[in-house]
Design a protein around this motif. Sequence first.
Motif, PDB file in Angstrom:
ATOM      1  N   ASN A  39      23.932  -3.004  -2.803  1.00 38.56           N
ATOM      2  CA  ASN A  39      24.119  -2.654  -1.416  1.00 38.56           C
ATOM      3  C   ASN A  39      22.547  -2.402  -0.927  1.00 38.56           C
ATOM      4  O   ASN A  39      22.084  -1.214  -1.153  1.00 38.56           O
ATOM      5  N   PRO A  40      22.245  -3.307  -0.061  1.00 40.24           N
ATOM      6  CA  PRO A  40      20.862  -3.125   0.303  1.00 40.24           C
ATOM      7  C   PRO A  40      20.721  -1.708   1.114  1.00 40.24           C
ATOM      8  O   PRO A  40      21.193  -1.029   1.812  1.00 40.24           O
ATOM      9  N   THR A  41      19.360  -1.230   0.798  1.00 34.57           N
ATOM     10  CA  THR A  41      19.006  -0.097   1.439  1.00 34.57           C
ATOM     11  C   THR A  41      18.285  -0.420   3.011  1.00 34.57           C
ATOM     12  O   THR A  41      18.059  -1.401   3.113  1.00 34.57           O
ATOM     13  N   TRP A  42      18.849   0.566   3.830  1.00 33.68           N
ATOM     14  CA  TRP A  42      18.234   0.437   5.239  1.00 33.68           C
ATOM     15  C   TRP A  42      16.778  -0.109   5.421  1.00 33.68           C
ATOM     16  O   TRP A  42      15.896   0.420   4.459  1.00 33.68           O
ATOM     17  N   THR A  43      16.339  -1.116   6.018  1.00 32.07           N
ATOM     18  CA  THR A  43      14.992  -1.557   6.030  1.00 32.07           C
ATOM     19  C   THR A  43      13.930  -0.576   6.503  1.00 32.07           C
ATOM     20  O   THR A  43      12.746  -0.735   6.114  1.00 32.07           O
ATOM     21  N   GLY A  44      14.389   0.290   7.403  1.00 29.75           N
ATOM     22  CA  GLY A  44      13.400   1.412   7.706  1.00 29.75           C
ATOM     23  C   GLY A  44      13.347   2.548   6.524  1.00 29.75           C
ATOM     24  O   GLY A  44      12.751   3.530   7.160  1.00 29.75           O
ATOM     25  N   ARG A  45      14.108   2.616   5.703  1.00 33.26           N
ATOM     26  CA  ARG A  45      13.802   3.583   4.797  1.00 33.26           C
ATOM     27  C   ARG A  45      12.749   4.091   4.331  1.00 33.26           C
ATOM     28  O   ARG A  45      11.897   2.937   3.821  1.00 33.26           O
ATOM     29  N   THR A  46      12.277   5.082   4.287  1.00 30.74           N
ATOM     30  CA  THR A  46      10.953   5.543   3.680  1.00 30.74           C
ATOM     31  C   THR A  46      11.288   6.797   2.841  1.00 30.74           C
ATOM     32  O   THR A  46      12.099   7.458   3.081  1.00 30.74           O
ATOM     33  N   PRO A  47      10.392   6.913   1.757  1.00 29.91           N
ATOM     34  CA  PRO A  47       9.305   6.253   1.539  1.00 29.91           C
ATOM     35  C   PRO A  47       9.360   5.045   0.665  1.00 29.91           C
ATOM     36  O   PRO A  47       8.554   4.309   0.320  1.00 29.91           O
ATOM     37  N   ILE A  48      10.647   4.782   0.220  1.00 27.17           N
ATOM     38  CA  ILE A  48      10.930   3.577  -0.685  1.00 27.17           C
ATOM     39  C   ILE A  48      12.486   3.119  -0.466  1.00 27.17           C
ATOM     40  O   ILE A  48      13.316   3.878  -0.188  1.00 27.17           O
ATOM     41  N   ARG A  49      12.625   1.764  -0.648  1.00 28.49           N
ATOM     42  CA  ARG A  49      13.641   1.111  -0.659  1.00 28.49           C
ATOM     43  C   ARG A  49      14.327   1.234  -2.051  1.00 28.49           C
ATOM     44  O   ARG A  49      14.066   0.288  -2.790  1.00 28.49           O
ATOM     45  N   HIS A  50      14.868   2.098  -2.261  1.00 29.08           N
ATOM     46  CA  HIS A  50      15.245   2.496  -3.981  1.00 29.08           C
ATOM     47  C   HIS A  50      16.204   1.761  -4.353  1.00 29.08           C
ATOM     48  O   HIS A  50      15.865   1.309  -5.639  1.00 29.08           O
ATOM     49  N   ILE A  51      17.393   1.081  -3.787  1.00 29.45           N
ATOM     50  CA  ILE A  51      18.114  -0.048  -4.560  1.00 29.45           C
ATOM     51  C   ILE A  51      17.285  -1.172  -4.911  1.00 29.45           C
ATOM     52  O   ILE A  51      17.535  -1.693  -6.078  1.00 29.45           O
ATOM     53  N   GLU A  52      16.343  -1.758  -3.993  1.00 28.11           N
ATOM     54  CA  GLU A  52      15.853  -2.912  -4.207  1.00 28.11           C
ATOM     55  C   GLU A  52      14.882  -2.819  -5.175  1.00 28.11           C
ATOM     56  O   GLU A  52      14.623  -3.585  -6.349  1.00 28.11           O
ATOM     57  N   GLU A  53      14.174  -1.395  -5.388  1.00 25.74           N
ATOM     58  CA  GLU A  53      13.118  -1.096  -6.539  1.00 25.74           C
ATOM     59  C   GLU A  53      13.740  -0.986  -7.848  1.00 25.74           C
ATOM     60  O   GLU A  53      13.219  -1.399  -8.842  1.00 25.74           O
ATOM     61  N   ILE A  54      15.076  -0.674  -7.717  1.00 31.00           N
ATOM     62  CA  ILE A  54      15.874  -0.441  -9.063  1.00 31.00           C
ATOM     63  C   ILE A  54      16.188  -1.840  -9.497  1.00 31.00           C
ATOM     64  O   ILE A  54      16.287  -1.992 -10.977  1.00 31.00           O
ATOM     65  N   LEU A  55      16.649  -2.772  -8.787  1.00 33.83           N
ATOM     66  CA  LEU A  55      17.048  -4.043  -9.179  1.00 33.83           C
ATOM     67  C   LEU A  55      15.758  -4.861  -9.488  1.00 33.83           C
ATOM     68  O   LEU A  55      15.733  -5.625 -10.445  1.00 33.83           O
ATOM     69  N   LYS A  56      14.582  -4.631  -8.715  1.00 30.27           N
ATOM     70  CA  LYS A  56      13.561  -5.365  -9.083  1.00 30.27           C
ATOM     71  C   LYS A  56      12.943  -4.760 -10.629  1.00 30.27           C
ATOM     72  O   LYS A  56      12.639  -5.768 -11.607  1.00 30.27           O
ATOM     73  N   ALA A  57      13.142  -3.756 -11.039  1.00 26.74           N
ATOM     74  CA  ALA A  57      12.630  -3.055 -12.178  1.00 26.74           C
ATOM     75  C   ALA A  57      13.834  -3.711 -13.300  1.00 26.74           C
ATOM     76  O   ALA A  57      13.105  -3.927 -14.536  1.00 26.74           O
TER      77      ALA A  57
END
Length: 99
Positions: A49-67
């Motif tokens: 489920n995509p993280t809001w594009t303005g999310r700071t400091p990290i777009r956590h869902i995307e970073e977890i899937l990349k990892a």
Amino acid sequence: MFSGGLENAVRRLKYDGAWGWATIFGRLVVGWMERNPDRMDGVDLIVGNPTWTGRTPIRHIEEILKAAAVEDAAWPLAFPGVPGPGQARGHRPLGRKEP
């Protein structure tokens, strides 16, 4: 949903930008998929489920899937800006792709 140490880790990732937790959670995602092949049978593409594009400091869902994708590239993981296996190469046989 979670408490104690897990809650602390999630909050550190989401709100403090503790990037290292993305790697740990990514490994947990891969571990779950490997331990539950029956639940993964027939899955062509895994999209968080995509993280809001303005999310700071990290777009956590995307970073977890990349990892998770770095941990084990055989699973059909996708995240915004990077086409997943199903998107990049067209439809492929179902299930886990062997490296």
